[in-house]
Design a protein around this motif. Structure first.
Motif, PDB file in Angstrom:
ATOM      1  N   ASN A  40       0.795  -1.251  -0.227  1.00  0.00           N
ATOM      2  CA  ASN A  40      -0.195   0.089  -0.098  1.00  0.00           C
ATOM      3  C   ASN A  40       0.991   1.254  -0.172  1.00  0.00           C
ATOM      4  O   ASN A  40       1.732   1.305   0.845  1.00  0.00           O
ATOM      5  CB  ASN A  40      -0.945   0.200   1.164  1.00  0.00           C
ATOM      6  N   CYS A  41       0.526   2.282  -0.966  1.00  0.00           N
ATOM      7  CA  CYS A  41       1.362   3.511  -0.785  1.00  0.00           C
ATOM      8  C   CYS A  41       0.930   4.253   0.007  1.00  0.00           C
ATOM      9  O   CYS A  41      -0.459   4.679   0.322  1.00  0.00           O
ATOM     10  CB  CYS A  41       1.206   4.109  -2.176  1.00  0.00           C
ATOM     11  N   PRO A  42       1.654   4.599   1.181  1.00  0.00           N
ATOM     12  CA  PRO A  42       0.939   5.715   2.429  1.00  0.00           C
ATOM     13  C   PRO A  42       0.863   6.929   1.672  1.00  0.00           C
ATOM     14  O   PRO A  42      -0.154   7.693   2.491  1.00  0.00           O
ATOM     15  CB  PRO A  42       2.364   5.603   3.088  1.00  0.00           C
ATOM     16  N   SER A  43       1.198   7.361   0.673  1.00  0.00           N
ATOM     17  CA  SER A  43       0.602   8.645   0.036  1.00  0.00           C
ATOM     18  C   SER A  43      -0.659   8.601  -0.334  1.00  0.00           C
ATOM     19  O   SER A  43      -1.225   9.352  -0.154  1.00  0.00           O
ATOM     20  CB  SER A  43       1.847   8.997  -0.660  1.00  0.00           C
ATOM     21  N   CYS A  44      -0.840   7.874  -1.608  1.00  0.00           N
ATOM     22  CA  CYS A  44      -2.083   7.783  -2.265  1.00  0.00           C
ATOM     23  C   CYS A  44      -2.997   6.683  -1.866  1.00  0.00           C
ATOM     24  O   CYS A  44      -4.179   6.896  -2.358  1.00  0.00           O
ATOM     25  CB  CYS A  44      -1.805   7.812  -3.733  1.00  0.00           C
ATOM     26  N   ARG A  45      -2.340   5.764  -1.078  1.00  0.00           N
ATOM     27  CA  ARG A  45      -3.159   4.608  -0.659  1.00  0.00           C
ATOM     28  C   ARG A  45      -3.668   3.496  -1.610  1.00  0.00           C
ATOM     29  O   ARG A  45      -4.516   2.795  -1.206  1.00  0.00           O
ATOM     30  CB  ARG A  45      -4.401   5.097   0.168  1.00  0.00           C
ATOM     31  N   VAL A  59       9.651   3.887  -6.611  1.00  0.00           N
ATOM     32  CA  VAL A  59       8.810   5.264  -6.771  1.00  0.00           C
ATOM     33  C   VAL A  59       7.356   4.623  -7.008  1.00  0.00           C
ATOM     34  O   VAL A  59       7.163   3.869  -7.799  1.00  0.00           O
ATOM     35  CB  VAL A  59       9.255   6.275  -7.767  1.00  0.00           C
ATOM     36  N   CYS A  60       6.255   5.110  -6.319  1.00  0.00           N
ATOM     37  CA  CYS A  60       4.833   4.855  -6.581  1.00  0.00           C
ATOM     38  C   CYS A  60       4.666   4.962  -8.025  1.00  0.00           C
ATOM     39  O   CYS A  60       4.949   6.365  -8.410  1.00  0.00           O
ATOM     40  CB  CYS A  60       3.955   5.213  -5.758  1.00  0.00           C
ATOM     41  N   ILE A  61       4.173   4.219  -8.792  1.00  0.00           N
ATOM     42  CA  ILE A  61       3.949   4.241 -10.207  1.00  0.00           C
ATOM     43  C   ILE A  61       2.302   5.170 -10.214  1.00  0.00           C
ATOM     44  O   ILE A  61       2.056   5.839 -11.371  1.00  0.00           O
ATOM     45  CB  ILE A  61       3.417   2.967 -10.614  1.00  0.00           C
ATOM     46  N   LYS A  62       1.731   5.437  -9.111  1.00  0.00           N
ATOM     47  CA  LYS A  62       0.481   6.184  -9.294  1.00  0.00           C
ATOM     48  C   LYS A  62       0.772   7.680  -8.973  1.00  0.00           C
ATOM     49  O   LYS A  62       0.087   8.629  -9.548  1.00  0.00           O
ATOM     50  CB  LYS A  62      -0.782   5.547  -8.339  1.00  0.00           C
ATOM     51  N   CYS A  63       1.458   7.995  -7.612  1.00  0.00           N
ATOM     52  CA  CYS A  63       1.447   9.178  -7.380  1.00  0.00           C
ATOM     53  C   CYS A  63       2.906   9.753  -7.157  1.00  0.00           C
ATOM     54  O   CYS A  63       3.142  10.989  -7.167  1.00  0.00           O
ATOM     55  CB  CYS A  63       0.903   9.295  -5.808  1.00  0.00           C
ATOM     56  N   GLY A  64       4.037   8.799  -7.469  1.00  0.00           N
ATOM     57  CA  GLY A  64       5.108   9.427  -7.410  1.00  0.00           C
ATOM     58  C   GLY A  64       6.036   9.464  -6.306  1.00  0.00           C
ATOM     59  O   GLY A  64       6.976   9.878  -5.938  1.00  0.00           O
ATOM     60  N   ASN A  65       5.297   8.813  -5.184  1.00  0.00           N
ATOM     61  CA  ASN A  65       5.726   8.805  -3.704  1.00  0.00           C
ATOM     62  C   ASN A  65       7.121   8.031  -3.572  1.00  0.00           C
ATOM     63  O   ASN A  65       7.020   7.089  -4.233  1.00  0.00           O
ATOM     64  CB  ASN A  65       4.810   8.433  -2.836  1.00  0.00           C
ATOM     65  N   HIS A  66       8.219   8.668  -3.226  1.00  0.00           N
ATOM     66  CA  HIS A  66       9.468   7.978  -3.282  1.00  0.00           C
ATOM     67  C   HIS A  66       9.689   7.081  -1.799  1.00  0.00           C
ATOM     68  O   HIS A  66       9.708   7.659  -1.073  1.00  0.00           O
ATOM     69  CB  HIS A  66      10.611   9.135  -3.431  1.00  0.00           C
TER      70      HIS A  66
END
Ligand SMILES: [Zn+2]
Lengths: 294, 279
Positions: A40-45, A59-66
């Motif tokens: 789970n991406c903690p940024s975009c969930r 890097v998150c493929i949805k929101c770019g969270n590193h």
């Protein structure tokens, strides 16, 4: 009327990021990518395939969270294949001031990270341009700086000065390593001296700040780059957020001490996404190469 | 009330003296502060304010004066004595503009070939929103670099607390001298205890483990001199006379060094700390 906090004697917990749990918005910079199938991406969930994120350099493929990535992955990501030559890799820390529990801590850090200390030094090429490099390792006691970290960084700057090489340094650190007492504090002065001499010899030094870079590392070589860039969202500061909140007794504003804030305040030149770093650094190295001088 | 210069602090055997007792003494009410040293050591002192960028940091006093007949630059962290004064001085915790103010005076000292005396007494650089916004880390880092190459002699005198990077920002010096009851540490014993052992009451053990007393620092090769303290506050005059001679001699001697030698020695003083043998 004076604020109540003014009567509070300022606390001196400058090197304390290491053990302070991050909370709230800090969660954005998630944990290292686990080996599970989904994360789970903690940024975009969003729920993501871990293989996709790994493929995308963490890097998150949805929101770019590193996400946090391992130091070896970084080296592979940045340098030309097979160009990395490690240096000073055999140096290990000793418990110089007989600090209680430090030997055990070192053992744990070594087995956990598979590395001998919190920095990896060497030389390598980025799209054909040679550089001396150091990568701090957040998995080894939070990248804290003791005498060996200070020594290795000093040596790489001295080596670069003697061999006419630029230095690229990736930082991640909770600050000075308190288990080495005053000796770790002195590494701030020592590394600063080496940075200064490399600079006086005409060498280029590019610092790349990653999440988090705090304490004694921020107050020395991280902030001494000729050019300082940062990964998006990286926490960059002298004092850690918890320490500041305890001192001033109020909540910190959103985005405080983040890379974007540091650019706004004029302390970081640019934010460069992970996937752009190789290209970006290659351009900078070429712009500073001696061949460019007419 | 117990005298802060209680004779029990001065027992002959250093190993019997708890480090934390010295830490408490370094912070004790009534202990001379930076300004007291200026008043007693320096004549014709002219205070000069401001960093020429942000403002004037009251936590540090900077200026020019005479040590005997020698013009010197003095940079002194000031904690203040009264509550009102302490608040004005932010308890001796400097903001970035304080480090930049100090650096400006150091550059002037270099230009006019004056030696620099840094008087250090701080629990640490200030941890606050404005301090971060104005680049506390960058300001200290810049001082470390610039002091390493400042072409004039520097002595840093630790008179009380030597808190971490905030103290180091005024202590990349040719000589580090410490009052007997001053300390110099990477972190406060209280901070160390609460982070490592989750128990701030273990500050005494932390103080001992951190090796932060003047005696420890001399053992570790970081401080060159320990200035022994009198048992009574009123006898402190003796220290000022002693320091006046000591500083004067030091600067007279360093005049015999070439600039290159001076800078080489300063670099080596820090370079050797934690140097790995056999490389
Ligand atoms: Zn995401």
């Amino acid at each position: 009327m004076l604020k109540k906090s003014l009567f509070q004697k300022p606390e001196n917990r400058l090197e304390t990021y290491e053990k302070i749990p991050v909370k709230g918005e800090q969660k954005q910079q998630g944990p290292e990518i686990p080996d599970n199938m989904f994360i789970n991406c903690p940024s975009c969930r969003e729920t993501l395939l871990s293989a996709d994120v790994k493929e995308n350099n963490g890097v998150c493929i949805k929101c770019g969270n590193h996400f946090k990535i391992g130091v070896r992955q970084r080296i592979n990501m940045l340098l030309d294949e097979g160009s990395f030559v490690g240096m000073y890799g055999d140096m290990t820390s000793r418990n110089l001031i007989d600090f209680p529990g430090y030997d055990k801590k070192l053992e744990e850090a070594t087995s956990k990270s598979g590395e001998k200390e919190a920095v990896i030094c060497g030389t390598g090429k980025i799209k054909g341009s040679s550089a001396a490099i150091f990568f701090m390792n957040g998995d080894f006691m939070m990248g804290s700086m003791g005498t060996v970290v200070g020594e290795k960084i000093t040596l790489i700057f001295e080596y670069a000065a003697a061999n006419d090489l630029p230095v690229i340094g990736y930082t991640i650190s909770g600050g000075a390593r308190m288990q080495e007492g005053i000796l770790s504090l002195m590494q701030m002065a020592k590394t600063s001296g080496a940075v200064m001499r490399h600079g006086e010899a005409g060498g280029l030094y590019i610092a790349v700040l990653t999440n988090p870079t705090t304490g004694g590392v921020t107050a020395s070589f991280a902030m001494e780059g000729d050019i300082i860039i940062s990964e998006p969202g990286a926490l960059i500061g002298f004092a850690g957020p918890r320490v500041i909140e305890q001192t001033i007794r109020q909540k910190l504003p959103q985005g405080f001490q983040r890379a974007e804030f540091m650019v706004e305040k004029g302390f970081v030149d640019a934010i460069v996404e992970r996937k752009e770093q190789r290209e970006y650094l290659s351009k900078l190295l070429k712009l500073h190469s001696k061949e460019m001088l007419v | 009330m117990k005298n802060i210069f209680d004779s029990s602090v001065y027992e002959a055997d250093e190993s019997d003296v708890r480090a934390y007792k010295r830490v408490m003494t370094s912070r004790a009410k009534g202990r001379p502060t930076g300004k007291d040293y200026i008043d007693n050591l320096i004549s014709d002192f002219i205070e000069l304010h401001g960093d020429r960028h942000t403002g004037d940091d009251p936590a540090v006093i900077t200026g020019i004066g005479k040590l005997k007949n020698m013009p010197v630059t003095v940079i002194a962290i000031e904690k203040g004595h009264s509550t009102k004064e302490k608040i004005k001085r932010n308890f001796g915790s400097m903001h970035p503009e304080g480090y930049r103010k100090a650096l400006r005076q150091m550059k002037l000292a270099e230009k006019f070939a004056r030696p620099v005396i840094c008087i250090v007494d701080t629990s640490g650089a200030y941890c606050g929103i404005e301090a971060e916004e104005r680049g506390q880390g960058q300001a200290i880092a810049e001082n470390l670099v610039e002091m390493m190459r400042l072409k004039t002699p520097i002595v840093s005198l630790f008179i009380g607390e030597g808190g971490s990077g905030g103290a180091l920002g005024l202590a990349v010096a040719d000589k580090v001298w410490m009052l007997e009851n001053s300390y110099y540490s990477v972190i406060s014993p209280e901070g160390c205890a609460s982070i490592l052992w989750k128990d701030s009451k273990k500050m005494k053990e932390a103080a001992q483990s951190l090796r932060l007393t003047a005696y420890d620092l001399k053992d570790l090769g970081i401080a060159e001199k320990i200035i022994t303290e009198p048992e009574n506050l009123k006898d402190f005059k003796r220290i000022y006379y002693f320091l006046e001679d000591l500083l004067f001699d030091e600067f007279s001697k360093s005049k015999e060094l070439s600039t290159q030698e001076l800078l080489e020695r300063r670099y080596e003083k820090f370079r050797k700390i934690g140097r790995i043998q056999g490389l």
